[in-house]
Scaffold this motif. Structure first.
Motif, PDB file in Angstrom:
ATOM      1  N   PHE A 172      43.291  23.738 -63.492  1.00 13.03           N
ATOM      2  CA  PHE A 172      42.788  23.219 -62.220  1.00 13.03           C
ATOM      3  C   PHE A 172      41.994  24.288 -61.478  1.00 13.03           C
ATOM      4  O   PHE A 172      40.880  24.039 -61.018  1.00 13.03           O
ATOM      5  N   VAL A 173      42.538  25.491 -61.358  1.00 15.72           N
ATOM      6  CA  VAL A 173      41.851  26.574 -60.641  1.00 15.72           C
ATOM      7  C   VAL A 173      40.560  26.945 -61.365  1.00 15.72           C
ATOM      8  O   VAL A 173      39.510  27.100 -60.737  1.00 15.72           O
ATOM      9  N   ALA A 174      40.610  27.049 -62.684  1.00 19.35           N
ATOM     10  CA  ALA A 174      39.394  27.394 -63.433  1.00 19.35           C
ATOM     11  C   ALA A 174      38.311  26.339 -63.236  1.00 19.35           C
ATOM     12  O   ALA A 174      37.144  26.668 -63.002  1.00 19.35           O
ATOM     13  N   ASN A 175      38.685  25.066 -63.300  1.00 16.40           N
ATOM     14  CA  ASN A 175      37.710  23.998 -63.096  1.00 16.40           C
ATOM     15  C   ASN A 175      37.209  23.970 -61.658  1.00 16.40           C
ATOM     16  O   ASN A 175      36.030  23.752 -61.414  1.00 16.40           O
ATOM     17  N   ALA A 176      38.114  24.174 -60.708  1.00 16.65           N
ATOM     18  CA  ALA A 176      37.707  24.177 -59.300  1.00 16.65           C
ATOM     19  C   ALA A 176      36.722  25.305 -59.034  1.00 16.65           C
ATOM     20  O   ALA A 176      35.779  25.155 -58.257  1.00 16.65           O
ATOM     21  N   LEU A 177      36.919  26.442 -59.676  1.00 13.88           N
ATOM     22  CA  LEU A 177      35.989  27.560 -59.511  1.00 13.88           C
ATOM     23  C   LEU A 177      34.606  27.219 -60.044  1.00 13.88           C
ATOM     24  O   LEU A 177      33.610  27.750 -59.572  1.00 13.88           O
ATOM     25  N   SER A 178      34.541  26.319 -61.015  1.00 14.44           N
ATOM     26  CA  SER A 178      33.250  25.992 -61.620  1.00 14.44           C
ATOM     27  C   SER A 178      32.470  24.940 -60.830  1.00 14.44           C
ATOM     28  O   SER A 178      31.309  24.699 -61.119  1.00 14.44           O
ATOM     29  N   ILE A 179      33.087  24.322 -59.835  1.00 17.40           N
ATOM     30  CA  ILE A 179      32.393  23.300 -59.049  1.00 17.40           C
ATOM     31  C   ILE A 179      31.381  23.999 -58.150  1.00 17.40           C
ATOM     32  O   ILE A 179      31.737  24.806 -57.304  1.00 17.40           O
ATOM     33  N   SER A 180      30.135  23.670 -58.317  1.00 15.52           N
ATOM     34  CA  SER A 180      29.091  24.399 -57.613  1.00 15.52           C
ATOM     35  C   SER A 180      29.129  24.166 -56.109  1.00 15.52           C
ATOM     36  O   SER A 180      28.775  25.048 -55.347  1.00 15.52           O
ATOM     37  N   LYS A 181      29.541  22.983 -55.665  1.00  5.50           N
ATOM     38  CA  LYS A 181      29.513  22.731 -54.226  1.00  5.50           C
ATOM     39  C   LYS A 181      30.840  23.012 -53.530  1.00  5.50           C
ATOM     40  O   LYS A 181      30.978  22.751 -52.351  1.00  5.50           O
ATOM     41  N   SER A 182      31.808  23.563 -54.237  1.00  4.72           N
ATOM     42  CA  SER A 182      33.055  23.924 -53.575  1.00  4.72           C
ATOM     43  C   SER A 182      32.901  25.303 -52.924  1.00  4.72           C
ATOM     44  O   SER A 182      32.044  26.095 -53.303  1.00  4.72           O
ATOM     45  N   TYR A 183      33.731  25.553 -51.942  1.00  2.00           N
ATOM     46  CA  TYR A 183      33.719  26.838 -51.241  1.00  2.00           C
ATOM     47  C   TYR A 183      34.875  27.665 -51.777  1.00  2.00           C
ATOM     48  O   TYR A 183      36.007  27.195 -51.851  1.00  2.00           O
TER      49      TYR A 183
END
Length: 159
Positions: free
Chosen positions: A10-21
């Motif tokens: 989850f953290v690895a994927n969340a880090l890859s989201i370009s529009k997340s902060y």
């Protein structure tokens, strides 16, 4: 364990989201903590469902989506976008040093500068330390959820 592996994914994927902060606390080239949020617009629960499906197992995504849908229907929202806090995590050996609070405050400050009026999150009711952390930082309980999948609290804060 399966939960640890899913959390890492989850953290690895969340880090890859370009529009997340993302805010990362690093000292001496070692990550001590991380905070990740995503701004959702218009229909927050639909956008959250997409986010969940990108970042979680289908079971966790469905559970999160169901909780988000109920929270959106049962709780008043401030007009405008809402940030959804995906994670505030601090390495166990670094906990109790104020890192989580600094990460959260920096995230809130950055979102406020972007004119985001509120931030929401799900906290596990089985983790009273996390619930207390968010309460101390100005979040309030919107709705409690309980099922065979666990007990969660949807929390929100006006920025």
């Amino acid at each position: 364990t399966d939960k640890t592996d899913e959390a890492k994914k989850f953290v690895a994927n969340a880090l890859s989201i370009s529009k997340s902060y993302k805010i990362i606390d690093i000292e001496k080239n070692k990550v001590r903590g991380i905070a990740i949020a995503e701004i959702v617009n218009n229909e927050p629960y639909l956008e959250l469902a997409k986010l969940c499906l990108r970042n979680m197992s289908i079971w966790t995504a469905l559970k999160t989506f169901a909780m988000a849908l109920v929270s959106q229907i049962t709780s008043p929202r401030i007009p405008g976008p809402e940030a959804f806090l995906l994670v505030v995590g601090v390495k166990e050996s670094e906990q109790g040093k104020g890192i989580g609070t600094r990460l959260l405050k920096k995230m809130e400050s950055d979102l406020k500068k972007r004119k985001v009026p509120q931030i929401g999150l799900f906290a596990s009711a089985e983790n009273p330390e996390a619930v207390e952390f968010y309460l101390r930082n100005g979040y309030f309980e919107v709705k409690k959820f309980g099922s065979v999948m666990g007990r969660y609290i949807y929390m929100r804060k006006k920025l």
